[in-house]
Design a protein around this motif. Sequence first.
Motif, mmCIF file in Angstrom:
data_model
loop_
_atom_site.group_PDB
_atom_site.id
_atom_site.type_symbol
_atom_site.label_atom_id
_atom_site.label_comp_id
_atom_site.label_asym_id
_atom_site.label_seq_id
_atom_site.Cartn_x
_atom_site.Cartn_y
_atom_site.Cartn_z
ATOM 1 N N CYS A 1 2.726 10.496 -1.749
ATOM 2 C CA CYS A 1 2.661 10.022 -3.098
ATOM 3 C C CYS A 1 1.520 10.203 -4.018
ATOM 4 O O CYS A 1 0.599 10.626 -3.389
ATOM 5 N N CYS A 2 1.712 10.228 -5.272
ATOM 6 C CA CYS A 2 0.908 10.503 -6.206
ATOM 7 C C CYS A 2 0.661 9.454 -7.243
ATOM 8 O O CYS A 2 1.524 9.018 -7.815
ATOM 9 N N VAL A 3 -0.586 8.995 -7.391
ATOM 10 C CA VAL A 3 -0.919 7.995 -8.203
ATOM 11 C C VAL A 3 -1.887 8.674 -9.380
ATOM 12 O O VAL A 3 -3.080 8.670 -8.838
ATOM 13 N N VAL B 1 -2.280 11.609 -3.094
ATOM 14 C CA VAL B 1 -3.234 11.854 -3.883
ATOM 15 C C VAL B 1 -3.279 10.753 -4.950
ATOM 16 O O VAL B 1 -2.476 10.247 -5.473
ATOM 17 N N LEU B 2 -4.579 10.106 -4.913
ATOM 18 C CA LEU B 2 -4.845 9.008 -5.721
ATOM 19 C C LEU B 2 -5.958 9.562 -6.814
ATOM 20 O O LEU B 2 -6.836 10.167 -6.636
ATOM 21 N N GLY C 1 -13.052 -0.444 -0.813
ATOM 22 C CA GLY C 1 -13.361 -1.751 -0.276
ATOM 23 C C GLY C 1 -13.162 -1.865 1.173
ATOM 24 O O GLY C 1 -12.962 -0.895 1.787
ATOM 25 N N ASP C 2 -13.488 -3.066 1.598
ATOM 26 C CA ASP C 2 -13.471 -3.538 3.032
ATOM 27 C C ASP C 2 -12.311 -3.412 3.714
ATOM 28 O O ASP C 2 -11.162 -3.588 3.001
ATOM 29 N N ASN C 3 -12.171 -2.929 4.847
ATOM 30 C CA ASN C 3 -10.968 -2.735 5.979
ATOM 31 C C ASN C 3 -9.980 -1.765 5.208
ATOM 32 O O ASN C 3 -8.656 -2.051 5.505
ATOM 33 N N CYS C 4 -10.258 -0.897 4.407
ATOM 34 C CA CYS C 4 -9.175 -0.104 3.919
ATOM 35 C C CYS C 4 -8.978 1.177 5.201
ATOM 36 O O CYS C 4 -9.909 1.347 5.802
ATOM 37 N N VAL C 5 -7.950 1.589 4.960
ATOM 38 C CA VAL C 5 -7.268 2.758 5.793
ATOM 39 C C VAL C 5 -6.812 3.998 5.119
ATOM 40 O O VAL C 5 -5.687 3.716 4.389
ATOM 41 N N ILE C 6 -7.499 5.103 5.105
ATOM 42 C CA ILE C 6 -7.312 6.208 4.638
ATOM 43 C C ILE C 6 -6.625 7.342 5.617
ATOM 44 O O ILE C 6 -7.254 7.649 6.323
ATOM 45 N N GLY C 7 -5.476 7.766 5.188
ATOM 46 C CA GLY C 7 -4.738 8.775 6.156
ATOM 47 C C GLY C 7 -5.258 10.163 5.926
ATOM 48 O O GLY C 7 -6.294 10.477 5.220
ATOM 49 N N ASP C 8 -4.539 11.163 6.819
ATOM 50 C CA ASP C 8 -4.905 12.517 6.876
ATOM 51 C C ASP C 8 -4.416 13.198 5.560
ATOM 52 O O ASP C 8 -3.541 12.820 5.068
ATOM 53 N N ASN C 9 -5.441 13.874 5.219
ATOM 54 C CA ASN C 9 -5.020 14.734 4.060
ATOM 55 C C ASN C 9 -5.189 14.192 2.797
ATOM 56 O O ASN C 9 -4.422 14.582 1.921
ATOM 57 N N VAL C 10 -5.289 12.822 2.543
ATOM 58 C CA VAL C 10 -5.364 12.094 1.457
ATOM 59 C C VAL C 10 -6.466 12.773 0.587
ATOM 60 O O VAL C 10 -7.567 13.015 0.931
ATOM 61 N N VAL C 11 -6.121 12.836 -0.715
ATOM 62 C CA VAL C 11 -7.094 13.290 -1.685
ATOM 63 C C VAL C 11 -7.377 12.286 -2.740
ATOM 64 O O VAL C 11 -6.416 11.661 -3.252
ATOM 65 N N ILE D 1 -11.521 6.020 7.272
ATOM 66 C CA ILE D 1 -11.058 7.246 6.438
ATOM 67 C C ILE D 1 -11.094 8.318 7.477
ATOM 68 O O ILE D 1 -12.056 8.456 8.172
ATOM 69 N N SER D 2 -9.871 9.099 7.349
ATOM 70 C CA SER D 2 -9.739 9.995 8.079
ATOM 71 C C SER D 2 -10.834 11.350 7.772
ATOM 72 O O SER D 2 -11.073 11.554 6.592
ATOM 73 N N PRO D 3 -11.229 11.854 8.768
ATOM 74 C CA PRO D 3 -11.849 13.210 8.776
ATOM 75 C C PRO D 3 -11.141 14.269 7.987
ATOM 76 O O PRO D 3 -11.965 15.049 7.390
ATOM 77 N N LYS D 4 -9.882 14.230 7.827
ATOM 78 C CA LYS D 4 -9.325 15.254 7.131
ATOM 79 C C LYS D 4 -8.982 14.859 5.689
ATOM 80 O O LYS D 4 -8.398 15.587 4.832
ATOM 81 N N ALA D 5 -9.446 13.633 5.155
ATOM 82 C CA ALA D 5 -9.289 13.110 3.691
ATOM 83 C C ALA D 5 -10.236 13.718 2.987
ATOM 84 O O ALA D 5 -11.670 14.164 3.507
ATOM 85 N N THR D 6 -10.191 13.822 1.707
ATOM 86 C CA THR D 6 -11.017 14.527 0.607
ATOM 87 C C THR D 6 -11.281 13.527 -0.317
ATOM 88 O O THR D 6 -10.377 12.997 -1.337
#
Length: 294
Positions: free
Chosen positions: A182-184, A146-147, A118-128, A104-109
């Motif tokens: 993207c927005c979900v 934004v999810l 879950g396991d092995n997920c990758v969360i990019g920069d500025n993701v909310v 998880i990027s340190p820039k994610a919220t």
Amino acid sequence: MYLSEISGIAIKKDGFFENFGKLGRIYLENSISFIHSEKYLPDIDQNISCIVCNEELLPFFLDKDMGIVVSKEPKNTFYEIYYTIYSEGKLNYSENKISDSATISPKATIASSGVVIGDNCVIGDNVVIREGTILGNNVHIGNNCVLGSDGYEVAKIYGSSKIVPHTGFCILKDNVEILNNCCVCKGLFRGYDTIIEENVKIDNIVQIAHAVKIGKNTEIGAGAVISGNTIIGENVWIGPNVTLSNKIKVGNNAFVSLGAVLINDISDGERVAGNFAYDTKKFMKEFKMKKSEE
């Protein structure tokens, strides 16, 4: 909770409810709903434990085993009940569960509750990632996404129009990949969840509204807009800049060409194009005829 626990409403008969729903889409037991016209009476089912209705419809419910609230504006009163319970913190989510193997990027919220990663997920920069978001294993989320955001549901609550806060879920299953920006949205109520099945791939700048369901192995091109309560089957291609109206059903293995505007259901294996979208072969034939006449 019981209707009698809520102040400011006209209770004809007390009743217990745990969930909220709209007629024709009552997915959970012990749900409260509303009705303002006789034509919706066939949608009353066993999952409804409480109803908000007007005086004209009251006789249809007096002999039924359900709580009754009487209102001149049943829809508004229904949303006022929902908003009151939401504001009191009675629709909160459970604690976060985040796998140690997720990157998880340190820039994610990440919201402080209601998030599962879950396991092995990758969360990019500025993701909310908002409350009510559940990610399976090996899910990849690109930058600036934004999810679990609130969807677009507007109602009159206590005399003024508001965007209704959402308390459903946004569920992305194993191996879903979403690119950037993207927005979900999550579901409006519990049981009205947004669900993206395994191995779905989504390009940049895609909007997915509340309570959308997307089947396995579907691919969605850049700039697509998928409106609320739409159901997309498995192995579907949604081209760039496609717009799908709300409550549309897209069959398995369907193909929606770039820029199409879809306002009607399409069946398994159907290929459509155009604005408004219809059969691709017919569309191309008419297009070529028009070009030849120029």
